[in-house]
Design a protein around this motif. Structure first.
Motif, PDB file in Angstrom:
ATOM      1  N   ARG A 266       0.812  -1.226  -0.011  1.00  0.00           N
ATOM      2  CA  ARG A 266       0.082  -0.322   0.296  1.00  0.00           C
ATOM      3  C   ARG A 266       0.954   0.815   0.415  1.00  0.00           C
ATOM      4  NH1 ARG A 266      -4.461  -0.937   4.483  1.00  0.00           N
ATOM      5  NH2 ARG A 266      -4.723   1.249   4.081  1.00  0.00           N
ATOM      6  N   GLN A 267       2.195   1.233   0.768  1.00  0.00           N
ATOM      7  CA  GLN A 267       3.185   2.443   1.127  1.00  0.00           C
ATOM      8  C   GLN A 267       3.905   2.820  -0.550  1.00  0.00           C
ATOM      9  OE1 GLN A 267       2.222  -0.169   3.278  1.00  0.00           O
ATOM     10  NE2 GLN A 267       1.272   1.430   4.399  1.00  0.00           N
ATOM     11  N   LEU A 268       3.442   1.045  -1.350  1.00  0.00           N
ATOM     12  CA  LEU A 268       4.790   1.561  -2.103  1.00  0.00           C
ATOM     13  C   LEU A 268       3.769   2.237  -3.722  1.00  0.00           C
ATOM     14  CD1 LEU A 268       7.619  -0.523  -1.831  1.00  0.00           C
ATOM     15  CD2 LEU A 268       7.601   1.852  -1.543  1.00  0.00           C
ATOM     16  N   GLY A 269       2.393   1.999  -3.172  1.00  0.00           N
ATOM     17  CA  GLY A 269       1.682   2.265  -4.394  1.00  0.00           C
ATOM     18  C   GLY A 269       0.697   0.723  -5.617  1.00  0.00           C
ATOM     19  N   VAL A 270       1.615  -0.506  -4.890  1.00  0.00           N
ATOM     20  CA  VAL A 270       2.157  -1.952  -5.490  1.00  0.00           C
ATOM     21  C   VAL A 270       0.294  -2.502  -5.116  1.00  0.00           C
ATOM     22  CG1 VAL A 270       2.594  -3.953  -5.991  1.00  0.00           C
ATOM     23  CG2 VAL A 270       4.293  -1.937  -5.305  1.00  0.00           C
ATOM     24  N   VAL A 271      -0.155  -2.631  -6.120  1.00  0.00           N
ATOM     25  CA  VAL A 271      -2.010  -3.195  -6.321  1.00  0.00           C
ATOM     26  C   VAL A 271      -1.577  -4.487  -6.425  1.00  0.00           C
ATOM     27  CG1 VAL A 271      -3.926  -2.886  -6.726  1.00  0.00           C
ATOM     28  CG2 VAL A 271      -2.780  -0.810  -6.643  1.00  0.00           C
ATOM     29  N   LEU A 272      -2.103  -5.371  -5.606  1.00  0.00           N
ATOM     30  CA  LEU A 272      -2.248  -6.666  -6.028  1.00  0.00           C
ATOM     31  C   LEU A 272      -3.456  -7.143  -6.376  1.00  0.00           C
ATOM     32  CD1 LEU A 272      -0.610  -8.058  -2.712  1.00  0.00           C
ATOM     33  CD2 LEU A 272       0.699  -8.046  -4.399  1.00  0.00           C
ATOM     34  N   ALA A 273      -3.752  -8.038  -7.517  1.00  0.00           N
ATOM     35  CA  ALA A 273      -4.503  -9.207  -7.481  1.00  0.00           C
ATOM     36  C   ALA A 273      -5.565  -9.640  -6.960  1.00  0.00           C
ATOM     37  CB  ALA A 273      -4.223  -9.318  -9.050  1.00  0.00           C
ATOM     38  N   PRO A 274      -6.650  -9.490  -6.658  1.00  0.00           N
ATOM     39  CA  PRO A 274      -7.766  -9.641  -5.724  1.00  0.00           C
ATOM     40  C   PRO A 274      -7.283 -11.442  -5.739  1.00  0.00           C
ATOM     41  CG  PRO A 274      -9.014  -8.867  -7.129  1.00  0.00           C
ATOM     42  CD  PRO A 274      -7.609  -8.434  -8.129  1.00  0.00           C
ATOM     43  N   PHE A 275      -7.129 -12.324  -4.462  1.00  0.00           N
ATOM     44  CA  PHE A 275      -7.670 -14.304  -4.048  1.00  0.00           C
ATOM     45  C   PHE A 275      -8.517 -14.444  -4.982  1.00  0.00           C
ATOM     46  CE2 PHE A 275      -3.226 -12.056  -2.662  1.00  0.00           C
ATOM     47  CZ  PHE A 275      -2.492 -13.512  -3.321  1.00  0.00           C
ATOM     48  N   ALA A 276      -8.617 -15.065  -5.774  1.00  0.00           N
ATOM     49  CA  ALA A 276      -9.870 -16.633  -5.653  1.00  0.00           C
ATOM     50  C   ALA A 276      -9.293 -17.427  -4.429  1.00  0.00           C
ATOM     51  CB  ALA A 276     -10.459 -17.080  -6.802  1.00  0.00           C
ATOM     52  N   ALA A 277     -10.942 -17.882  -4.499  1.00  0.00           N
ATOM     53  CA  ALA A 277     -10.259 -18.890  -2.563  1.00  0.00           C
ATOM     54  C   ALA A 277      -9.189 -20.349  -3.634  1.00  0.00           C
ATOM     55  CB  ALA A 277     -11.631 -19.658  -2.479  1.00  0.00           C
ATOM     56  N   GLY A 278      -8.474 -20.630  -2.570  1.00  0.00           N
ATOM     57  CA  GLY A 278      -6.859 -22.022  -2.647  1.00  0.00           C
ATOM     58  C   GLY A 278      -6.089 -20.794  -3.528  1.00  0.00           C
ATOM     59  N   GLU A 279      -6.152 -19.771  -4.614  1.00  0.00           N
ATOM     60  CA  GLU A 279      -5.080 -19.200  -4.736  1.00  0.00           C
ATOM     61  C   GLU A 279      -4.167 -19.123  -3.618  1.00  0.00           C
ATOM     62  OE1 GLU A 279      -4.008 -15.778  -7.671  1.00  0.00           O
ATOM     63  OE2 GLU A 279      -6.373 -15.479  -7.239  1.00  0.00           O
ATOM     64  N   GLU A 280      -2.936 -19.186  -4.664  1.00  0.00           N
ATOM     65  CA  GLU A 280      -1.194 -19.219  -4.227  1.00  0.00           C
ATOM     66  C   GLU A 280      -0.789 -18.346  -5.039  1.00  0.00           C
ATOM     67  OE1 GLU A 280      -0.320 -23.003  -1.622  1.00  0.00           O
ATOM     68  OE2 GLU A 280       1.004 -22.578  -3.582  1.00  0.00           O
ATOM     69  N   ARG A 281       0.271 -16.872  -4.174  1.00  0.00           N
ATOM     70  CA  ARG A 281       0.817 -16.304  -5.330  1.00  0.00           C
ATOM     71  C   ARG A 281       2.074 -16.157  -4.700  1.00  0.00           C
ATOM     72  NH1 ARG A 281      -2.775 -11.621  -6.530  1.00  0.00           N
ATOM     73  NH2 ARG A 281      -4.020 -13.023  -6.863  1.00  0.00           N
ATOM     74  N   ILE A 282       3.244 -16.052  -4.509  1.00  0.00           N
ATOM     75  CA  ILE A 282       4.512 -15.041  -4.161  1.00  0.00           C
ATOM     76  C   ILE A 282       4.432 -13.531  -4.475  1.00  0.00           C
ATOM     77  CG2 ILE A 282       7.234 -14.934  -4.535  1.00  0.00           C
ATOM     78  CD1 ILE A 282       6.981 -18.424  -5.335  1.00  0.00           C
ATOM     79  N   VAL A 283       5.182 -13.306  -3.270  1.00  0.00           N
ATOM     80  CA  VAL A 283       5.494 -11.550  -3.847  1.00  0.00           C
ATOM     81  C   VAL A 283       6.701 -11.193  -3.431  1.00  0.00           C
ATOM     82  CG1 VAL A 283       4.640  -9.127  -2.508  1.00  0.00           C
ATOM     83  CG2 VAL A 283       2.925 -11.075  -2.999  1.00  0.00           C
ATOM     84  N   THR A 284       7.256 -10.426  -3.939  1.00  0.00           N
ATOM     85  CA  THR A 284       8.843 -10.050  -3.156  1.00  0.00           C
ATOM     86  C   THR A 284       9.018  -9.119  -3.152  1.00  0.00           C
ATOM     87  OG1 THR A 284       9.523 -12.149  -5.266  1.00  0.00           O
ATOM     88  CG2 THR A 284      11.192 -10.990  -4.517  1.00  0.00           C
ATOM     89  N   PHE A 285       9.411  -8.934  -2.368  1.00  0.00           N
ATOM     90  CA  PHE A 285      10.747  -7.714  -1.728  1.00  0.00           C
ATOM     91  C   PHE A 285      11.897  -7.989  -1.916  1.00  0.00           C
ATOM     92  CE2 PHE A 285       6.865  -5.579   2.173  1.00  0.00           C
ATOM     93  CZ  PHE A 285       5.744  -6.426   0.849  1.00  0.00           C
ATOM     94  N   LYS A 286      12.180  -6.377  -2.765  1.00  0.00           N
ATOM     95  CA  LYS A 286      13.593  -6.458  -2.354  1.00  0.00           C
ATOM     96  C   LYS A 286      14.385  -4.992  -1.968  1.00  0.00           C
ATOM     97  CE  LYS A 286      14.719  -8.555  -6.498  1.00  0.00           C
ATOM     98  NZ  LYS A 286      15.442  -8.743  -7.859  1.00  0.00           N
ATOM     99  N   LEU A 287      14.599  -5.301  -0.404  1.00  0.00           N
ATOM    100  CA  LEU A 287      15.139  -4.150   0.057  1.00  0.00           C
ATOM    101  C   LEU A 287      16.427  -4.108   0.724  1.00  0.00           C
ATOM    102  CD1 LEU A 287      14.332  -2.559   2.932  1.00  0.00           C
ATOM    103  CD2 LEU A 287      15.346  -5.044   4.432  1.00  0.00           C
TER     104      LEU A 287
END
Length: 149
Positions: free
Chosen positions: A66-87
């Motif tokens: 939210r702070q970086l303005g990255v919008v994650l697409a909605p999740f459907a039931a059972g859906e998996e997704r990898i989100v990567t942060f680079k610090l």
């Protein structure tokens, strides 16, 4: 771990500046955090946040999608997704712990949210630097600074 867990943090991995699995990264280099999210049901506005703490548990930094303005697409039931942060670890050498939290916005305002899953006290992430070279800064964190003559 706490939260409603409608959206769960299933797994996490950390890589150092060389792309190797490690909780040790050189000062001013990038640590990569990968988080596997799984939805138990539909999640309309998912978000993911990251908090970094020093050894005295002082909050050093916190931000997320939210702070970086990255919008994650909605999740459907059972859906998996990898989100990567680079610090970029613009931090003084030392040990840091981190937490990660999955949530959604709430009606209370832009700086509040509904917590789905939060893991605290992860790490430690060790930031190191060669003591034979001049450090690029002193203090807890590097701030933008320009010098002109």
């Amino acid at each position: 771990r706490h939260g409603a867990r409608h959206l769960e943090l299933v797994a996490a991995a950390v890589e150092n500046e060389h792309g190797a699995p490690s909780l040790r990264v050189e000062m001013m280099r990038t640590a990569t955090f990968r988080f596997l999210l799984r939805a138990k049901g539909p999640v309309a506005e998912p978000s993911l946040g990251f908090n970094l703490y020093d050894r005295m548990t002082n909050l050093v930094f916190a931000a997320g999608t939210r702070q970086l303005g990255v919008v994650l697409a909605p999740f459907a039931a059972g859906e998996e997704r990898i989100v990567t942060f680079k610090l970029t670890c613009s931090l003084q050498p030392g040990e840091y712990t981190f937490s990660v939290e999955a949530g959604e916005p709430s009606a209370e305002g832009p700086n509040f949210g509904f917590l789905h899953d939060k893991h605290e006290g992860l790490g430690p992430l060790v930031v190191h630097y060669e003591h034979t070279h001049t450090w690029p800064f002193y203090g807890i964190a590097r701030l933008p600074l320009e010098i002109s003559v």
